[in-house]
Scaffold this motif. Structure first.
Motif, PDB file in Angstrom:
ATOM      1  N   UNK A  22       0.815  -1.193   0.000  1.00  0.00           N
ATOM      2  CA  UNK A  22       0.000   0.000   0.000  1.00  0.00           C
ATOM      3  C   UNK A  22       0.851   1.245   0.000  1.00  0.00           C
ATOM      4  N   UNK A  23       0.165   2.408   0.002  1.00  0.00           N
ATOM      5  CA  UNK A  23       0.880   3.681  -0.110  1.00  0.00           C
ATOM      6  C   UNK A  23       0.656   4.597   1.082  1.00  0.00           C
ATOM      7  N   UNK A  24       0.307   4.030   2.238  1.00  0.00           N
ATOM      8  CA  UNK A  24       0.103   4.840   3.437  1.00  0.00           C
ATOM      9  C   UNK A  24       1.400   4.968   4.229  1.00  0.00           C
ATOM     10  N   UNK A  82     -15.340  -3.808  -0.068  1.00  0.00           N
ATOM     11  CA  UNK A  82     -15.961  -3.798   1.249  1.00  0.00           C
ATOM     12  C   UNK A  82     -14.967  -4.046   2.370  1.00  0.00           C
ATOM     13  N   UNK A  83     -14.059  -5.017   2.170  1.00  0.00           N
ATOM     14  CA  UNK A  83     -13.017  -5.275   3.173  1.00  0.00           C
ATOM     15  C   UNK A  83     -12.217  -4.003   3.465  1.00  0.00           C
ATOM     16  N   UNK A  84     -11.888  -3.268   2.395  1.00  0.00           N
ATOM     17  CA  UNK A  84     -11.092  -2.049   2.567  1.00  0.00           C
ATOM     18  C   UNK A  84     -11.864  -0.998   3.360  1.00  0.00           C
ATOM     19  N   UNK A 143      -6.924  -4.838   2.619  1.00  0.00           N
ATOM     20  CA  UNK A 143      -7.478  -4.326   1.369  1.00  0.00           C
ATOM     21  C   UNK A 143      -6.835  -4.993   0.159  1.00  0.00           C
ATOM     22  N   UNK A 144      -5.511  -5.016   0.104  1.00  0.00           N
ATOM     23  CA  UNK A 144      -4.820  -5.532  -1.074  1.00  0.00           C
ATOM     24  C   UNK A 144      -4.691  -7.054  -1.050  1.00  0.00           C
ATOM     25  N   UNK A 145      -4.926  -7.670   0.109  1.00  0.00           N
ATOM     26  CA  UNK A 145      -4.983  -9.126   0.154  1.00  0.00           C
ATOM     27  C   UNK A 145      -6.118  -9.659  -0.705  1.00  0.00           C
ATOM     28  N   UNK A 165      -9.906 -10.958  -6.585  1.00  0.00           N
ATOM     29  CA  UNK A 165     -11.300 -10.509  -6.559  1.00  0.00           C
ATOM     30  C   UNK A 165     -11.441  -8.988  -6.571  1.00  0.00           C
ATOM     31  N   UNK A 166     -10.340  -8.254  -6.467  1.00  0.00           N
ATOM     32  CA  UNK A 166     -10.421  -6.790  -6.451  1.00  0.00           C
ATOM     33  C   UNK A 166      -9.256  -6.163  -7.199  1.00  0.00           C
ATOM     34  N   UNK A 167      -9.450  -4.888  -7.553  1.00  0.00           N
ATOM     35  CA  UNK A 167      -8.425  -4.040  -8.161  1.00  0.00           C
ATOM     36  C   UNK A 167      -7.746  -3.205  -7.066  1.00  0.00           C
ATOM     37  N   UNK A 168      -6.533  -2.724  -7.378  1.00  0.00           N
ATOM     38  CA  UNK A 168      -5.826  -1.871  -6.418  1.00  0.00           C
ATOM     39  C   UNK A 168      -6.671  -0.656  -6.029  1.00  0.00           C
ATOM     40  N   UNK A 169      -7.271   0.017  -7.006  1.00  0.00           N
ATOM     41  CA  UNK A 169      -8.034   1.224  -6.678  1.00  0.00           C
ATOM     42  C   UNK A 169      -9.265   0.904  -5.838  1.00  0.00           C
ATOM     43  N   UNK A 170      -9.832  -0.310  -5.954  1.00  0.00           N
ATOM     44  CA  UNK A 170     -10.929  -0.715  -5.065  1.00  0.00           C
ATOM     45  C   UNK A 170     -10.497  -0.621  -3.606  1.00  0.00           C
ATOM     46  N   UNK A 171      -9.271  -1.110  -3.350  1.00  0.00           N
ATOM     47  CA  UNK A 171      -8.764  -1.134  -1.991  1.00  0.00           C
ATOM     48  C   UNK A 171      -8.315   0.222  -1.493  1.00  0.00           C
ATOM     49  N   UNK A 172      -7.531   0.925  -2.295  1.00  0.00           N
ATOM     50  CA  UNK A 172      -6.984   2.213  -1.870  1.00  0.00           C
ATOM     51  C   UNK A 172      -8.107   3.227  -1.622  1.00  0.00           C
TER      52      UNK A 172
END
Length: 518
Positions: free
Chosen positions: A195-197, A405-407, A462-464, A470-477
């Protein structure tokens, strides 16, 4: 107030305090009214989508899993239109009329309309516009997801030396619009899939809160989890993929007989497969409460009290309640965006578009950086198709991708934890994992702080889901940011309810800025 005798019962009234019943009732009303008035007067927002649904009449850029599809995996337009009609009307009969392709049901689209009594209304929470179907941004995210699928079995400890992760970092670095973390403009094996945090790039890939023992009442939980064996990839045959898109039931999963600490992408993907909604934030909260006084947020009104300790307010009962309470409210915001605004295609659906395009069955406007990528060729050489190898037999859930949703849940939960705990506190006795996941060993390196490891926990969860396919990076971020915003609004409401002399909740947001909520 003192005690008074009730004439009817001849008993003494024993309620004492600064307000009588009538005044207390009126003040309680004013607290709720002011919070509701504050939320009502917040600016109304325009919710913008990426336009794919209007651009492509065959809906190739939108989520449609569970509805009937043709042989290309393109949704039946009549069914999709009935789905949209139901979303537009919110009528139960319209939802009951949606033609389904199999036995698998849609995941609670009516959750998008729910109201809540704390925080901002879920329809007033904003989120950035996601990548378009044919963009270089989407192509870069899909290249990353393909690489995540091929490197699930590489231990995080071996990213610096494994040929697959070295190749992944190299190819992703060359993408024109990849928006993950970089060092001097390049993706490295140290930044790969992170991630980028603030704190994400410090120390091991996995947060301490996913490895350390969890105090759980009268027992201690060791964080060794059930996982799946190496090579357990799914939906790589076209027939299986198409059946799953049409709502067929998947085959049974196979599990590793040995529980393991999370040591690679496959283990992380399985953790976020079977976790309950607020599991990770709750676990982190229980661990944090064992760190002692130094881990408590400096603004806690009981931190230096000589006569009182927090419990119902500013203590364990308070923090546990809020960290779990924000989970469902964050999902409400996510479900509104998923179903009523974006309806973004899932990576597994996009993989079907890539496959049919590259074998010549269809022509789709997919960016050449993805079509010409090294990783797509590697997937075909290994599996005989260009489909995205999935970690789960059933693939993704039956709700749209954006946001994750997880994110949203973990973003909200971590925000609450940062409000109650001291982000600068250095975590004692940090650990890392052996490559087989069977034991933990001491970590030696840069100091790991509560704030940094909470941010890393958020990114891991989020990125797991990206690692699972099942998800894209932007979905999580963007999901993390939406969850954070939900939690901040709830903390605003709660900040008006305390009797204590309280200077406000202070925390560092995922973008690195600091705020105080009063």
């Amino acid at each position: 107030m003192g005690r008074r005798r009730d004439k009817k019962s001849n008993k003494k009234k024993c309620v004492i305090g600064p307000l009588n019943a009538e005044k207390r009732n009126e003040k309680a009303f004013k607290v709720r009214y002011k919070a509701a008035k504050f939320q009502r007067e917040a600016p109304l927002l325009d919710h913008l989508c990426n336009g794919d649904e209007c651009l492509f009449p065959n809906k190739i850029g939108n989520f449609s899993k569970g509805l009937p599809h043709n042989s290309l995996g393109e949704v039946d337009i009549n069914s999709y239109n009935i789905f949209i009609k139901a979303l537009d009307s919110s009528k139960v009969n319209d939802f009951n009329s949606i033609p389904m392709g199999g036995v698998v049901k849609l995941a609670n689209p009516q959750g998008a309309y729910v109201f809540d009594l704390i925080g901002s209304d879920c329809h007033k929470m904003s989120i950035a516009v996601p990548p378009t179907f044919s963009s270089s941004w989407a192509a870069g995210e899909m290249v990353e997801i393909y690489w995540q699928s091929l490197t699930r079995d590489v231990p995080f400890q071996e990213y610096d030396t494994n040929p697959l992760t070295i190749a992944a970092a190299s190819e992703i670095s060359g993408l024109s619009d990849f928006r993950g973390p970089k060092v001097h403009g390049a993706v490295t094996t140290e930044t790969l899939f992170r991630g980028d945090t603030p704190g994400d790039l410090v120390g091991p890939y996995i947060s301490q809160f996913l490895w350390m023992d969890i105090p759980f009442g009268a027992r201690t939980i060791t964080q060794q989890y059930r996982t799946t064996p190496a090579g357990s990839d799914h939906m790589t045959s076209y027939e299986e993929w198409l059946n799953i898109q049409n709502g067929a039931l998947p085959g049974a999963p196979i599990f590793d007989p040995e529980p393991r600490y999370i040591r690679n992408g496959r283990d992380l993907a399985e953790y976020v497969h079977l976790d309950f909604t607020f599991q990770a934030p709750l676990s982190a909260c229980l661990i944090l409460q064992g760190f002692g006084k130094g881990a408590i947020q400096q603004s806690n009104p009981y931190l230096n009290s000589a006569t009182e300790g927090g419990f119902v307010t500013f203590g364990a009962a308070h923090i546990l309640d809020v960290v779990t309470k924000v989970a469902r409210v964050s999902l409400e915001a996510a479900w509104f965006q998923k179903f009523l605004v974006h309806r973004r295609i899932r990576p597994e659906e996009f993989g079907g578009r890539v496959h049919n395009h590259l074998i010549g069955k269809a022509r789709y406007p997919i960016h050449t950086e993805l079509l010409d990528s090294q990783v797509v060729s590697k997937v075909f050489n290994q599996f005989g198709s260009y489909l995205l190898p999935m970690a789960y037999p059933e693939g993704c859930p039956t709700h749209p991708a954006y946001p994750a949703g997880h994110a949203c849940i973990v973003g909200a939960g971590v925000t609450v934890l940062k409000a109650f705990f001291n982000e600068t506190f250095v975590i004692p006795n940090p650990v890392t994992v052996t490559s087989d996941g069977l034991s933990l060993i001491p970590y030696v390196g840069a100091h790991l702080t509560i704030g940094g490891e909470l941010n890393k926990l958020a990114s891991n969860i989020a990125l797991g889901r990206d690692t699972a396919g099942v998800h894209w990076r932007s979905d999580g971020i963007e999901g993390l940011k939406l969850g954070e915003a939900v939690a901040i609004e709830i903390l605003k409401d709660f900040s008006k309810t305390y009797n204590e002399s309280f200077s406000g909740f202070s925390l560092t947001k995922f973008d690195g800025t600091t705020i105080t909520i009063k």
